[in-house]
Write a protein that holds these residues in place. Structure first.
Motif, PDB file in Angstrom:
ATOM      1  N   SER A  38       0.831  -1.204   0.000  1.00  0.00           N
ATOM      2  CA  SER A  38       0.000   0.000   0.000  1.00  0.00           C
ATOM      3  C   SER A  38       0.866   1.255   0.000  1.00  0.00           C
ATOM      4  N   LEU A  39       1.962   1.226   0.769  1.00  0.00           N
ATOM      5  CA  LEU A  39       2.860   2.379   0.797  1.00  0.00           C
ATOM      6  C   LEU A  39       3.446   2.645  -0.582  1.00  0.00           C
ATOM      7  N   LEU A  40       3.822   1.596  -1.285  1.00  0.00           N
ATOM      8  CA  LEU A  40       4.380   1.758  -2.640  1.00  0.00           C
ATOM      9  C   LEU A  40       3.342   2.360  -3.577  1.00  0.00           C
ATOM     10  N   GLN A  41       2.138   1.774  -3.598  1.00  0.00           N
ATOM     11  CA  GLN A  41       1.109   2.258  -4.524  1.00  0.00           C
ATOM     12  C   GLN A  41       0.639   3.672  -4.166  1.00  0.00           C
ATOM     13  N   SER A  42       0.496   3.938  -2.870  1.00  0.00           N
ATOM     14  CA  SER A  42       0.014   5.261  -2.468  1.00  0.00           C
ATOM     15  C   SER A  42       1.062   6.344  -2.721  1.00  0.00           C
ATOM     16  N   THR A  43       2.348   6.007  -2.572  1.00  0.00           N
ATOM     17  CA  THR A  43       3.395   6.993  -2.835  1.00  0.00           C
ATOM     18  C   THR A  43       3.480   7.307  -4.322  1.00  0.00           C
ATOM     19  N   LEU A  44       3.326   6.302  -5.165  1.00  0.00           N
ATOM     20  CA  LEU A  44       3.278   6.543  -6.610  1.00  0.00           C
ATOM     21  C   LEU A  44       2.109   7.473  -6.943  1.00  0.00           C
ATOM     22  N   TYR A  45       0.964   7.219  -6.312  1.00  0.00           N
ATOM     23  CA  TYR A  45      -0.213   8.063  -6.555  1.00  0.00           C
ATOM     24  C   TYR A  45       0.051   9.493  -6.071  1.00  0.00           C
ATOM     25  N   LEU A  46       0.562   9.613  -4.843  1.00  0.00           N
ATOM     26  CA  LEU A  46       0.815  10.941  -4.286  1.00  0.00           C
ATOM     27  C   LEU A  46       1.869  11.705  -5.070  1.00  0.00           C
ATOM     28  N   ASN A  47       2.747  10.981  -5.750  1.00  0.00           N
ATOM     29  CA  ASN A  47       3.742  11.652  -6.591  1.00  0.00           C
ATOM     30  C   ASN A  47       3.067  12.445  -7.702  1.00  0.00           C
ATOM     31  N   TYR A  48       1.986  11.893  -8.262  1.00  0.00           N
ATOM     32  CA  TYR A  48       1.255  12.631  -9.292  1.00  0.00           C
ATOM     33  C   TYR A  48       0.619  13.885  -8.704  1.00  0.00           C
ATOM     34  N   LYS A  49       0.025  13.768  -7.526  1.00  0.00           N
ATOM     35  CA  LYS A  49      -0.592  14.950  -6.916  1.00  0.00           C
ATOM     36  C   LYS A  49       0.464  16.018  -6.643  1.00  0.00           C
ATOM     37  N   ASP A  50       1.611  15.590  -6.107  1.00  0.00           N
ATOM     38  CA  ASP A  50       2.688  16.532  -5.806  1.00  0.00           C
ATOM     39  C   ASP A  50       3.190  17.203  -7.079  1.00  0.00           C
ATOM     40  N   MET A  51       3.396  16.412  -8.123  1.00  0.00           N
ATOM     41  CA  MET A  51       3.909  16.940  -9.379  1.00  0.00           C
ATOM     42  C   MET A  51       2.905  17.902 -10.026  1.00  0.00           C
ATOM     43  N   LEU A  52       1.631  17.543 -10.022  1.00  0.00           N
ATOM     44  CA  LEU A  52       0.620  18.392 -10.661  1.00  0.00           C
ATOM     45  C   LEU A  52       0.405  19.691  -9.898  1.00  0.00           C
ATOM     46  N   SER A  53       0.655  19.679  -8.601  1.00  0.00           N
ATOM     47  CA  SER A  53       0.496  20.901  -7.812  1.00  0.00           C
ATOM     48  C   SER A  53       1.546  21.943  -8.170  1.00  0.00           C
ATOM     49  N   LYS A  54       2.610  21.516  -8.849  1.00  0.00           N
ATOM     50  CA  LYS A  54       3.704  22.433  -9.197  1.00  0.00           C
ATOM     51  C   LYS A  54       3.677  22.835 -10.668  1.00  0.00           C
ATOM     52  N   GLY A  55       2.682  22.327 -11.396  1.00  0.00           N
ATOM     53  CA  GLY A  55       2.595  22.630 -12.817  1.00  0.00           C
ATOM     54  C   GLY A  55       1.675  23.811 -13.087  1.00  0.00           C
ATOM     55  N   PRO A  56       1.390  24.077 -14.362  1.00  0.00           N
ATOM     56  CA  PRO A  56       0.485  25.178 -14.728  1.00  0.00           C
ATOM     57  C   PRO A  56      -0.898  24.988 -14.115  1.00  0.00           C
ATOM     58  N   ILE A 109      14.480  14.357 -10.464  1.00  0.00           N
ATOM     59  CA  ILE A 109      13.909  15.481  -9.728  1.00  0.00           C
ATOM     60  C   ILE A 109      12.834  16.194 -10.551  1.00  0.00           C
ATOM     61  N   GLU A 110      12.862  16.007 -11.886  1.00  0.00           N
ATOM     62  CA  GLU A 110      11.859  16.623 -12.754  1.00  0.00           C
ATOM     63  C   GLU A 110      10.476  16.023 -12.534  1.00  0.00           C
ATOM     64  N   PHE A 111      10.425  14.762 -12.098  1.00  0.00           N
ATOM     65  CA  PHE A 111       9.124  14.110 -11.951  1.00  0.00           C
ATOM     66  C   PHE A 111       8.924  13.473 -10.574  1.00  0.00           C
ATOM     67  N   CYS A 112       9.877  13.655  -9.661  1.00  0.00           N
ATOM     68  CA  CYS A 112       9.722  13.131  -8.303  1.00  0.00           C
ATOM     69  C   CYS A 112      10.483  14.038  -7.351  1.00  0.00           C
ATOM     70  N   SER A 113       9.767  14.738  -6.502  1.00  0.00           N
ATOM     71  CA  SER A 113      10.406  15.695  -5.597  1.00  0.00           C
ATOM     72  C   SER A 113      11.168  14.975  -4.489  1.00  0.00           C
ATOM     73  N   HIS A 114      12.004  15.723  -3.801  1.00  0.00           N
ATOM     74  CA  HIS A 114      12.770  15.156  -2.692  1.00  0.00           C
ATOM     75  C   HIS A 114      11.836  14.623  -1.605  1.00  0.00           C
TER      76      HIS A 114
END
Length: 231
Positions: free
Chosen positions: A32-50, A209-214
């Motif tokens: 669950s941690l693996l799948q949820s972190t992959l999902y949250l990566n999209y939310k994090d990335m999209l929050s920094k886009g246009p 770093i372009e698609f996954c924040s620290h």
């Protein structure tokens, strides 16, 4: 300007640890941690886009009581579906949106990684034409990581039952349609142990770093440490 939608679609339950499909060699909780972190990566990335895109987060109904507080903020759009029942709900949602004038849609699968805000802008530019265009993201293991469309036809998704789409199989559906097809590379799907090893290698590069924040990488680090013997 066309209306641009982004759908984040999971392969099944992601946040409900008791319902997540166990990942190879990982415990139920770490799956669950693996799948949820992959999902949250999209939310994090999209929050920094246009800000010009409307993002809709799809969740399996079994996750309904386990959604993180991050998704409860005002303005965040959520849609609950039964992932096990295939694409009928997603297709219906797409058809409603696409019938609006000048609409482009990107479907991003939450078990994948590699897309950046810059790539999203590029892909919407590819879709922004009067022609019937379809965009497919291809992973290193020949799986589908994303689908982009600027039109809708029911046959596009008829018969699909899973978000784990092999490119060769999906092309059989696409080739029945009259459209211009673009295939783009640079993604990874995380479905099996070898993909987990690839994820570790990919996230160890500066380019990631372009698609996954620290901050998101730190969440993956727990898994990499816990299962270092598998890497």
């Amino acid at each position: 300007m066309p209306k641009c939608y982004i759908f984040i679609v999971p392969p099944g339950p992601v946040f409900n640890a008791g319902e997540v499909q166990t990942f190879e060699n990982l415990s139920q909780g770490d799956s669950s941690l693996l799948q949820s972190t992959l999902y949250l990566n999209y939310k994090d990335m999209l929050s920094k886009g246009p800000n010009g895109y409307e993002v809709i987060y799809f969740f399996d109904e079994k996750d309904k009581d386990c959604i993180p507080a991050d998704f409860e903020a005002e303005g965040i759009k959520k849609q609950f579906i039964r992932c096990a029942e295939g694409w009928s709900c997603i297709a219906n949602f797409i058809s409603q949106k696409i019938n609006q004038d000048s609409t482009n849609i990107l479907i991003l699968f939450s078990h994948t990684i590699g897309i950046s805000p810059q790539k999203i802008e590029k892909y919407f530019n590819l879709l922004n034409h009067e022609d019937r265009n379809m965009l497919i993201g291809r992973t290193s293991s020949q799986m589908v990581s994303l689908i982009g469309v600027n039109y809708f036809e029911g046959r596009m998704f008829d018969g699909l039952t899973s978000c784990y789409l092999r490119l060769e199989e999906f092309l059989k559906y696409v080739n029945r349609l009259d459209n211009f097809l673009f295939i783009v590379d640079g993604f990874n799907a995380v479905e099996k142990l070898d993909d987990f090893r690839k994820l570790y290698k990919v996230l160890s590069t500066k380019e990631s770093i372009e698609f996954c924040s620290h901050e998101i990488y730190e969440q993956f680090t727990h898994l990499f440490i816990e299962y270092k013997e598998l890497l």
